[in-house]
Enzyme design. Structure first.
Site, PDB file in Angstrom:
ATOM      1  CE  LYS A   1      -3.808  -0.311   2.818  1.00 25.77           C
ATOM      2  NZ  LYS A   1      -4.731  -0.872   4.005  1.00 25.77           N
TER       3      LYS A   1
ATOM      4  CE  LYS B   1      -2.474 -13.383   6.155  1.00 26.52           C
ATOM      5  NZ  LYS B   1      -1.823 -14.290   5.294  1.00 26.52           N
TER       6      LYS B   1
ATOM      7  CG  LEU C   1      -7.454  -9.432   7.040  1.00 25.75           C
ATOM      8  CD1 LEU C   1      -8.660  -8.854   7.807  1.00 25.75           C
ATOM      9  CD2 LEU C   1      -7.422 -10.667   7.710  1.00 25.75           C
TER      10      LEU C   1
ATOM     11  CG  HIS D   1     -14.414  -0.379   5.142  1.00 24.71           C
ATOM     12  ND1 HIS D   1     -13.272   0.101   4.734  1.00 24.71           N
ATOM     13  CD2 HIS D   1     -14.932   0.762   5.921  1.00 24.71           C
ATOM     14  CE1 HIS D   1     -13.328   1.474   4.985  1.00 24.71           C
ATOM     15  NE2 HIS D   1     -14.017   1.987   5.573  1.00 24.71           N
TER      16      HIS D   1
ATOM     17  CD  GLU E   1      -7.514   5.318   5.165  1.00 27.17           C
ATOM     18  OE1 GLU E   1      -6.378   5.991   4.874  1.00 27.17           O
ATOM     19  OE2 GLU E   1      -8.229   5.414   4.413  1.00 27.17           O
TER      20      GLU E   1
ATOM     21  NE  ARG F   1     -10.679  12.658   3.558  1.00 27.78           N
ATOM     22  CZ  ARG F   1     -11.514  11.495   3.506  1.00 27.78           C
ATOM     23  NH1 ARG F   1     -12.778  11.792   3.552  1.00 27.78           N
ATOM     24  NH2 ARG F   1     -11.088  10.241   2.962  1.00 27.78           N
TER      25      ARG F   1
ATOM     26  CB  VAL G   1     -18.270  10.385   0.778  1.00 30.39           C
ATOM     27  CG1 VAL G   1     -19.389  10.212  -0.266  1.00 30.39           C
ATOM     28  CG2 VAL G   1     -17.098  11.026   0.031  1.00 30.39           C
TER      29      VAL G   1
HETATM   30  P1  ADP Z   1      -7.892   4.424   0.925  1.00 28.96           P
HETATM   31  O1  ADP Z   1      -7.187   5.324   1.922  1.00 28.96           O
HETATM   32  O2  ADP Z   1      -7.354   4.283  -0.415  1.00 28.96           O
HETATM   33  O3  ADP Z   1      -9.615   4.196   0.916  1.00 28.96           O
HETATM   34  P2  ADP Z   1      -7.680   2.072   2.674  1.00 28.96           P
HETATM   35  O4  ADP Z   1      -6.374   1.673   3.484  1.00 28.96           O
HETATM   36  O5  ADP Z   1      -8.794   2.769   3.518  1.00 28.96           O
HETATM   37  O6  ADP Z   1      -7.281   2.905   1.366  1.00 28.96           O
HETATM   38  O7  ADP Z   1      -8.284   0.954   2.148  1.00 28.96           O
HETATM   39  C1  ADP Z   1      -9.413   0.496   1.116  1.00 28.96           C
HETATM   40  C2  ADP Z   1      -9.977  -0.691   0.969  1.00 28.96           C
HETATM   41  O8  ADP Z   1      -8.984  -1.524   0.674  1.00 28.96           O
HETATM   42  C3  ADP Z   1     -10.391  -1.560   2.358  1.00 28.96           C
HETATM   43  O9  ADP Z   1     -11.810  -1.007   2.631  1.00 28.96           O
HETATM   44  C4  ADP Z   1     -10.392  -2.837   1.851  1.00 28.96           C
HETATM   45  O10 ADP Z   1     -11.535  -3.272   1.170  1.00 28.96           O
HETATM   46  C5  ADP Z   1      -9.076  -2.973   0.982  1.00 28.96           C
HETATM   47  N1  ADP Z   1      -8.044  -3.208   2.027  1.00 28.96           N
HETATM   48  C6  ADP Z   1      -7.010  -2.279   2.287  1.00 28.96           C
HETATM   49  N2  ADP Z   1      -6.063  -3.133   3.362  1.00 28.96           N
HETATM   50  C7  ADP Z   1      -6.462  -4.451   3.180  1.00 28.96           C
HETATM   51  C8  ADP Z   1      -6.136  -5.444   3.824  1.00 28.96           C
HETATM   52  N3  ADP Z   1      -4.825  -5.499   4.666  1.00 28.96           N
HETATM   53  N4  ADP Z   1      -6.791  -6.795   3.560  1.00 28.96           N
HETATM   54  C9  ADP Z   1      -7.957  -6.753   2.850  1.00 28.96           C
HETATM   55  N5  ADP Z   1      -8.419  -5.624   2.078  1.00 28.96           N
HETATM   56  C10 ADP Z   1      -7.814  -4.528   2.315  1.00 28.96           C
END
Ligand code: ADP
Length: 448
Positions: free
Chosen positions: A157, A200, A202, A207, A287, A291, A294
């Protein structure tokens, strides 16, 4: 605080203008040349053009926005979501210019905005999180080493990522090098920050995110959760609250984590702490968004708290008017993001709206910015409205949403309304069994 400049466009700019008007505050809209006919520019007390269509030269143009604030005599800026809302430098410029930035401090934004840093703060605050790197990865070799330690599948990421972009799922050693490079390149191009970390992956999580509100006097309250598991390419499409799976006790536990994180950094303003939840209902910090989001109306509908109004009052230095005990979750709310796009290919579909009629009735809310004759411009996000419903139970809320979607008439462009109808009709969604992979698995979207 008497006059607020809204450094945004579209539905969120209008949402903020409404809150300001109700509070008796004057409003200044800023708009790009492409947004001359935008409703937000018409509804504000004053409107100032800040540049051409291209976001970089208008809605992301800090000098132009500060000049607009200076000329209009605004004493606060609300950044909305997207654009400059998580830009710590912008918050710092506001501070230096003696303008209140409606949000947390630049320091808090830096600590929590970068995902690697946020993971470390979360660790110190005692939150559970997925195994992964403590710092940005030095190279592909480190990524491989860590991936073996954590166990595949893993996800790479972008530390500065957002909007579901800058993520790569990796299933084996052979794919690490390429994925690492692609992720870095994409991150550099999209976010100006090539830092990448690993955690890791998942397989089928939910969410779940907690809405927080904190004042400048150390009071932090959580307003329950939203479930945003209906996603297309990691981007939210439908959000609801409460999460159909959680008991009040589980809610308190996750809410407690979010409050602990906010207290750890002395946070103030609105914020959202995002978690992934596995089949056994273990949650892992993902995370924090520093802010308004939506999907904030979902929380407003089930708690009765006006989040944007509260954001403004908190920025003015007022204490929260509610405590944790006052927050009662009532009924169920669902939000569908209405996009100007082809409902099958999801290609953006800008153009003129030749006729428009929005749904209504008890428990139906439309936060949008389009109107009859308006031309949806191609330069920005394709979301044109949010349709939110509230009812006593989830089942009734789904039914109400179906009725509302059926009433929604938007001609001249294509929208994803037919797509929403199909998703709502799917048994997995109706039974609340869906994970973040639901749209992919049910064949609504192609796996990437
Ligand atoms: P953004 O800041 O781009 O929204 P996020 O970190 O919030 O990114 O992640 C967005 C989505 O990506 C999550 O809701 C999930 O669906 C997927 N995701 C992120 N990290 C993981 C993970 N470790 N395992 C499975 N899905 C993930």
């Amino acid at each position: 605080m008497k006059k607020i400049l809204i450094a945004n466009r579209g539905e969120i700019a209008i949402r903020i203008i409404r809150a300001c008007k109700e509070l008796g505050l004057s409003t200044v809209a800023v708009y790009s040349k492409a947004d001359e006919h935008s409703l937000h520019a018409k509804l504000a007390d004053e409107s100032i053009c800040i540049g051409p269509a291209e976001s970089r030269r208008s809605y992301l143009n800090i000098p132009a926005i500060m000049a607009a604030a200076e000329v209009s005599g605004a004493d606060a800026i609300h950044p909305g979501y997207g654009f400059l809302s998580e830009n710590a430098h912008f918050a710092e410029v506001c501070r230096k210019c003696g303008i209140e930035f409606i949000g947390p401090t630049p320091e808090q934004m830096r600590e929590l905005g970068e995902k690697v840093s946020a993971r470390n703060v979360a660790r110190l605050a005692g939150l559970p999180f997925l195994p992964g790197s403590k710092e940005a990865l030095a190279d592909a070799e480190t990524a491989r080493k860590m991936a073996r330690e954590i166990g595949y599948p893993v996800i790479l990421k972008a530390s500065g990522g957002g909007g579901g972009r800058g993520m790569k799922i990796v299933h084996n050693d052979a794919d690490i090098d390429k994925s690492y490079q692609n992720c870095r390149n994409e991150a550099a191009a999209a976010f100006g920050n090539s830092e990448v970390y690993i955690e890791k992956y998942l397989e089928n999580p939910r969410h779940v995110e907690i809405q927080l509100m904190a004042d400048k006097h150390g009071n932090v309250v959580h307003l329950g959760e939203r479930d945003c598991s209906v996603q297309r390419r990691h981007q939210k499409v439908i959000e609801e609250g409460p999460c159909p799976l959680l008991t009040p006790k589980e809610r308190e536990k996750i809410g407690g984590y979010a409050v602990a994180l906010a207290k750890h950094v002395g946070y103030h303003g609105a914020g959202t702490v995002e978690f992934l939840m596995d089949d056994d209902k273990n949650v892992y910090f993902m995370e924090m968004n520093t802010r308004i989001q939506v999907e904030h109306p979902v929380t407003e509908q089930i708690t009765g708290v006006d989040l944007v109004r509260t954001q403004i009052l908190v920025a003015m230095g007022e204490k929260l008017s509610f405590t944790q005990k006052d927050i009662q979750i009532k009924g169920h709310a669902i939000e569908c993001r209405i996009n100007a796009e082809d409902p099958k290919s999801f290609a953006p579909w800008p153009g003129q709206i030749t006729s428009y009629s929005a749904p209504g009735g008890l428990g139906v809310r439309v936060d949008g910015f389009i109107y009859h004759g308006y031309t949806v411009v191609p330069h920005y996000d394709s979301m044109i409205a949010k349709l939110i419903v509230w009812a006593e139970t989830r089942e009734r809320a789904i039914r109400k949403m179906e009725v509302a979607l059926g009433e929604y008439l938007i001609d001249g462009i294509r929208t994803n309304i037919p797509f929403h109808k199909e998703v709502l009709a799917h048994p997995e969604f109706r039974e609340g069994r869906h994970s973040t992979r639901f749209l992919e698995r049910a064949g609504f979207v192609k796996a990437k």
